[in-house]
Design an enzyme around this catalytic site. Structure first.
Site, PDB file in Angstrom:
ATOM      1  N   ASP A  47       0.861  -1.184   0.000  1.00  0.00           N
ATOM      2  CA  ASP A  47       0.000   0.000   0.000  1.00  0.00           C
ATOM      3  C   ASP A  47       0.892   1.227   0.000  1.00  0.00           C
ATOM      4  O   ASP A  47       1.494   1.574   1.023  1.00  0.00           O
ATOM      5  CB  ASP A  47      -0.907   0.014   1.238  1.00  0.00           C
ATOM      6  CG  ASP A  47      -1.984  -1.075   1.195  1.00  0.00           C
ATOM      7  OD1 ASP A  47      -1.770  -2.110   0.519  1.00  0.00           O
ATOM      8  OD2 ASP A  47      -3.037  -0.895   1.846  1.00  0.00           O
ATOM      9  N   LYS A  59      -6.831   3.158  -3.404  1.00  0.00           N
ATOM     10  CA  LYS A  59      -7.258   3.167  -2.009  1.00  0.00           C
ATOM     11  C   LYS A  59      -7.499   4.599  -1.575  1.00  0.00           C
ATOM     12  O   LYS A  59      -6.766   5.494  -1.981  1.00  0.00           O
ATOM     13  CB  LYS A  59      -6.150   2.486  -1.180  1.00  0.00           C
ATOM     14  CG  LYS A  59      -6.346   2.507   0.317  1.00  0.00           C
ATOM     15  CD  LYS A  59      -5.223   1.701   1.002  1.00  0.00           C
ATOM     16  CE  LYS A  59      -5.209   1.924   2.509  1.00  0.00           C
ATOM     17  NZ  LYS A  59      -4.100   1.207   3.176  1.00  0.00           N
ATOM     18  N   LYS A  78     -10.218   0.148  -2.514  1.00  0.00           N
ATOM     19  CA  LYS A  78     -10.131  -0.068  -1.076  1.00  0.00           C
ATOM     20  C   LYS A  78     -10.411   1.220  -0.317  1.00  0.00           C
ATOM     21  O   LYS A  78      -9.554   2.095  -0.238  1.00  0.00           O
ATOM     22  CB  LYS A  78      -8.740  -0.609  -0.702  1.00  0.00           C
ATOM     23  CG  LYS A  78      -8.539  -0.803   0.808  1.00  0.00           C
ATOM     24  CD  LYS A  78      -7.176  -1.392   1.123  1.00  0.00           C
ATOM     25  CE  LYS A  78      -6.881  -1.359   2.623  1.00  0.00           C
ATOM     26  NZ  LYS A  78      -5.522  -1.844   2.952  1.00  0.00           N
TER      27      LYS A  78
END
Lengths: 475, 304
Positions: free
Chosen positions: B141, B204, B240
């Site tokens: 991430d 995300k 996400k």
């Protein structure tokens, strides 16, 4: 696909009597009247909900007489006193909103999410808003000492039964008039429940009278010599008859009639939100909306993108049980209206445009029509000109702003229009040239009691809502 | 220069997002009523989508091992309860989690690239990434340089993502846009496309370290972006939302939104994740309620 289990709103919150009498001079009369009785059905199931009285000429006489004798004392009350009643009514509507929402969905067929989240909050807001005007009328810009007109005959349609009642009754009472209101034949129940709310609020007898019945009752009411003011919302055809019958009588008249609104999408529009606006514009309330965006005008350079998004979005619309909280499209209000939609859409198919609906299973019982779009429509087709009043969208294209304006205005109607663009200057320039009473920019079907509503041309005259809405009830 | 111009032209050529409209649509979707069997299915799917996360300076090997154990078996009392999607930790904690998760099917995500600010030289960010992957992370991430994005230096952000993607090797790359710092929905849409064009496997919303984290309208804009990106390029990218999603009710709103925006193809832990920590226990509590008919107290669910 993630399937939602049924989530029905409880029907037990509303207690519908087997039969209803007329509400005249503060009391419910015994069921049955000189005009006989008729049944009101749940359009989603065809089940009979109640038997309702049809008011005949003598009943209308009594209702108008009750309103007449109540007018003197009611109009003599200080505005602040009238406001108290309106505030009280508004609060009772809020308290009983769940019950009224379920009732409205049962009698009309509209999804509970719309009656709960749109109709009822707007009904209460309308009473609150006009309650606020009642003691400020001399500052409203209609002269130093504006006076009420007298007895108002009000005839309302079946698409937003309680909301149209609020649009009519709230300004009439705030300004000191008394009313005789006739709800539509297919949706009389919420008006009868409203009569009960008037009693609950201790409204003086005769200030509000509710008489039920079909077209004949409505005609008797608006032609009654004891009436000073007529307010009608409904079809252009009936509006024309009323205008004819009222002509030369000295009665004041406001008409809110049909529409064939253009929803104009430019190629620089926020496409995802425009598609939501298109869907909301025509499929909200099954398209039973006089200001529905029933003509989509898309700029050719954005046509493919908009149509692809629109079809994908339409495939997610959920049609079915109006009481299910997840239903987006409910039932068509009556067999008669369903037939009218069929006749016009059949004509549409025959005249050449391409017809499309998403895969959509219709319930076996009740009156239903799948959301439908026609592409390749031109100004010459019937479905581009006549009001369908159903979940049917006609799609046309344009190349330039001038062409969009020309096509949007090329209709006998002029109630509303929508403009979708990220360019503010374009929105203002186009809005300035559209001949329609309400123009929405980057939204559609937004209502607020502070905002006046009404039409150009065959969409009627007079304004309802806002400060402007007071004028129709002041002499 | 030409590349810069192309990127700018592409991003600014995307349709705008109307703030009022997107927020109204998200609010309307949030009124869907999901009950009984639909709710049970939604809860299990949401559990499988959780990236069980701890990103604290105070994290220790003991703490992250416990979290990993919970990820494998969220409800020790009920073996029918699925495992979560992944565990998400800082790079230094990756080896300890890897031991626990090995061969389990639960993914191991690590934040990298000078999380959460992203304010470090590129070589540091790349080293951070390589270390995490070498220690066993199969999902990275990363954070974008919001400063560079807001300054209009799209090429800079693009090249960073490309470089990190390369450093990831086989590991999946989730690109954190930190939407709370991007301020407008137009920026969210542009940043989404920028990340996808640069090779992101997932986009995300947030680090969870700034005041505004995931919201429904922001996620809606990102879902529309992955939908449109796949239609244009054929490549599917995951989404996400992270931060602030704490209850089953919230999670179900997101699932409804996927259902009615991008459909089936994203209703899968391979394509949608919740970055969350306290959400899992609420999901477990609601799951137990559905099976037993009553709520159990917090002591009946394990601490993370």
């Amino acid at each position: 696909m993630f399937e939602y289990a049924p989530a029905p709103e409880s029907r037990s919150v509303v207690d519908i009597a087997p039969s209803y009498g007329l509400f005249i001079n503060g009391t419910f009369e015994a069921p049955g009247s000189t005009g006989g009785v008729f049944k009101t059905v749940n359009p989603a199931t065809e089940e009979v909900l109640a038997e309702v009285s049809a008011a005949g000429p003598e009943d209308v006489d009594r209702a108008v007489a009750a309103a007449r004798s109540a007018f003197g004392p009611w109009s003599a009350l200080p505005g602040a006193e009238r406001a108290k009643y309106l505030f009280r009514i508004a609060r009772i509507i809020q308290e009983r909103s769940r019950e009224l929402a379920v009732l409205e969905s049962l009698d009309n067929g509209k999804p509970i999410k719309e009656s709960r989240d749109v109709d009822l909050p707007l009904v209460a807001a309308h009473f609150f808003y006009y309650a606020g005007w009642a003691d400020k009328l001399e500052y409203a810009g209609f002269g130093e000492n504006p006076r009420p007109i007298g007895v108002a005959a009000q005839v309302i349609p079946w698409n937003f039964p309680l909301l149209m009642l609020a649009w009519k009754i709230a300004p009439a009472l705030a300004t000191g008039n008394t009313v005789v209101l006739k709800p539509a034949e297919t949706t009389p129940l919420s008006a009868l429940f409203f009569a009960d709310i008037c009693r609950q609020a201790d409204l003086p007898p005769g200030v509000v009278n509710i008489i039920t019945g079909a077209g004949e009752t409505g005609r008797t009411l608006v032609e009654h010599p004891g009436v000073d003011k007529v307010a009608f919302t409904g079809s252009t055809e009936v509006g024309r008859q009323i205008a004819r019958s009222v002509a030369g009588t000295g009665k004041r008249l406001t008409l809110e009639l049909g529409g064939k609104a253009a929803n104009i999408v430019f190629d620089d529009a926020p496409i995802d939100q425009a598609v939501e606006g298109i869907v909301n514009g025509i499929f909200f309330n099954q398209g039973h909306v006089c200001c529905a965006g029933s003509r989509l005008l898309v700029q050719e350079s954005a046509y493919d993108e908009v149509m692809e998004s629109l079809k994908r979005r339409m495939a997610t619309l959920r049609l079915g049980d109006p009481l299910d909280k997840n239903t987006d499209i409910g039932a068509i209000n009556s067999a008669e209206q369903l037939e009218r939609i069929r006749v016009l859409t059949d004509a549409g198919s025959q005249e050449g445009p391409e017809r499309w609906s998403p895969p959509c299973e219709l319930p076996a019982q009740g009156f239903w029509f799948a959301p439908t779009i026609f592409t390749g429509v031109t100004q010459a087709h019937r479905i581009a000109r006549e009001e369908i009043f159903g979940p049917v969208l006609s799609v046309l294209t344009f190349r330039t702003p001038a062409e969009a304006i020309e096509k949007a205005n090329n209709t006998p109607y002029g109630l509303s229009a929508g403009i979708w663009s990220e360019k503010g200057s374009l929105i203002l320039a186009v809005a300035d040239k559209l001949r329609a009473g309400v123009i929405w920019a980057n939204t559609f079907n937004k209502f607020d009691p502070t905002s006046p509503f009404g039409g150009y041309k065959e969409s009627g005259y007079g304004r309802e809502g806002g400060r402007h809405g007071l004028e129709a009830y002041l002499g | 220069m030409t590349a810069t111009l192309d990127l700018r032209a592409s991003l600014h050529g995307l349709p705008g997002v109307d703030k009022v409209g997107v927020e109204a649509r998200a609010a309307a979707l949030a009124t869907r009523s999901v009950k009984t069997t639909a709710k049970a299915a939604a809860i299990d799917l949401a559990i499988r989508m959780v990236d069980l996360t701890t990103l604290e300076g105070a994290d220790t090997p003991g703490k992250v091992r416990a979290l990993a154990a919970k990820a494998l078996r969220p409800d020790p009392a009920d073996s029918s309860c699925p495992h979560v999607g992944a565990v998400c930790v800082y790079p230094a904690m990756v080896p300890y989690v890897a031991e626990v998760l090995a061969g389990s099917g639960v993914h191991l995500a690590s934040v990298a690239t000078a999380f959460p600010s992203g304010q470090a030289p590129l070589d540091v960010k790349l080293a951070d990434t390589r270390d995490a992957v070498a220690a066993g992370a199969d999902e990275i991430d990363m954070v974008i340089s919001r400063g560079a994005f807001l300054a209009g230096r799209y090429d800079h952000v693009f090249e960073e993502i490309v470089a990190v993607k390369q450093a990831c090797g086989d590991a999946h790359l989730k690109v954190i846009l930190e939407t709370g710092e991007l301020a407008t929905y137009d920026n969210v849409r542009r940043a989404s496309w920028l990340a996808m064009l640069a090779g992101a496997d997932f986009i995300k919303t947030s680090t969870g370290k700034v005041p505004v984290a995931a919201t429904l309208p922001v996620t809606l804009v990102m879902l529309e972006a992955v939908r449109d990106f796949r239609a244009r390029t054929g490549r599917q990218v995951g989404v996400k939302p992270a931060g602030g999603i704490k209850t089953t009710k919230d999670a179900i709103k997101y699932l409804v939104m996927i259902n009615e925006t991008v459909g089936d193809d994203w209703l899968d832990p391979a394509w949608f994740r919740f970055g969350a920590s306290s959400l899992l226990n609420d999901l477990l509590m609601q799951r137990t309620k559905l099976t037993t008919g009553h709520y159990a107290g917090p002591d009946y669910f394990t601490l993370d």
